[in-house]
Design an enzyme around this catalytic site. Sequence first.
Site, PDB file in Angstrom:
ATOM      1  N   CYS A  72       1.136  -1.497  -0.338  1.00  0.00           N
ATOM      2  CA  CYS A  72       0.177  -0.157  -0.481  1.00  0.00           C
ATOM      3  C   CYS A  72       0.929   1.188  -0.313  1.00  0.00           C
ATOM      4  CB  CYS A  72      -1.030  -0.118   1.291  1.00  0.00           C
ATOM      5  SG  CYS A  72      -1.783   1.134   1.084  1.00  0.00           S
ATOM      6  N   CYS A 184      -0.979   3.610  -6.423  1.00  0.00           N
ATOM      7  CA  CYS A 184      -1.999   2.944  -5.097  1.00  0.00           C
ATOM      8  C   CYS A 184      -2.016   1.707  -6.364  1.00  0.00           C
ATOM      9  CB  CYS A 184      -3.276   3.954  -5.905  1.00  0.00           C
ATOM     10  SG  CYS A 184      -4.411   2.845  -4.276  1.00  0.00           S
TER      11      CYS A 184
HETATM   12  N1  DGL Z   1      -3.935   0.624  -1.869  1.00  0.00           N
HETATM   13  C1  DGL Z   1      -3.734   1.644  -1.353  1.00  0.00           C
HETATM   14  C2  DGL Z   1      -2.220   1.580  -1.463  1.00  0.00           C
HETATM   15  O1  DGL Z   1      -1.696   1.038  -2.595  1.00  0.00           O
HETATM   16  C3  DGL Z   1      -4.831   2.149  -0.873  1.00  0.00           C
HETATM   17  C4  DGL Z   1      -6.695   2.570  -0.551  1.00  0.00           C
HETATM   18  C5  DGL Z   1      -6.822   3.168   0.190  1.00  0.00           C
HETATM   19  O2  DGL Z   1      -7.667   2.499   1.104  1.00  0.00           O
HETATM   20  O3  DGL Z   1      -7.161   4.672   0.100  1.00  0.00           O
HETATM   21  O4  DGL Z   1      -2.227   3.076  -1.315  1.00  0.00           O
END
Ligand code: DGL
Length: 267
Positions: A72, A184
């Site tokens: 993430c 993301c």
């Molecule tokens: N998948 C996540 C990222 O790479 C976060 C998405 C979220 O929960 O806002 O930033």
Amino acid sequence: MANILVFDSGMGGLTIYREIRRALPAHHYFYCFDNANFPYGELSEPALIAACSRLVTTMVSRHHIDLVVIACNTASTICLPALRAALDIPVVGVVPAIKPAAAQTRNGCIGLLATPGTVSRHYTHELIAQFAPGKRVLLKGTTELVIEAEHKLAGLPVNMALLQEVLADWLEGESVPDTLVLGCTHFPLLNEEIQQLMPQCQLIDSGRAVAKRVAWLLASGMNSAFVSVPSNEGMAKAYCTRLDETAQKLRAPLQAWGLSSLEEVRV
Ligand code: DGL
């Protein structure tokens, strides 16, 4: 074999897990998503550090984890120092792939599509200053598309009109990036749809680079027990922080990604 924890707020981390497991199939995978606190891109930094640290340290001690991947960008760009201080095993982060994008752009214009949290981070701005000097880097923070990616994984159709609206100022006019950083981990789930709207643009994510880093850590920095890899596939299970009706519906898609079960983890 190593026990590898792959962590995200939701389904995005699967795009990182997919690359690691493809490269290193014999290890055991624990895919944990913090759906009780989703979306991470809207959380304050102290709330995010607290939620992420509590959950990751709990999973590590309960499942004898050997290596953690924070799959993430939103969490990695703020939580890594706290996690590395709290744990004595390797913690690998995922941050926007600005460096390869700067090397690959031809028109000098790069789009960074990420969460509102990631685009506001000091860490992200430092990455751009360090690795993309002289390039035009356009930032877009969107939670709508994180939610669209969750929907797609759950089997719902992607709202193309919304996608077009979010990307509108990168589709034509003066600021058309030829290289898009998917900053993301949810966004590679929307690769096809983004590419449909931006056919000339190359999309870059961090999945393969993270898998390489994990392979290197297992081979070089750690116990030699992790190096001789048998041909059998290791097990892979999913954990969430709230096993509600929406999460229950994810069992089938998670199985399609090779995750055999879904349990709630209480912290
Ligand atoms: N998948 C996540 C990222 O790479 C976060 C998405 C979220 O929960 O806002 O930033």
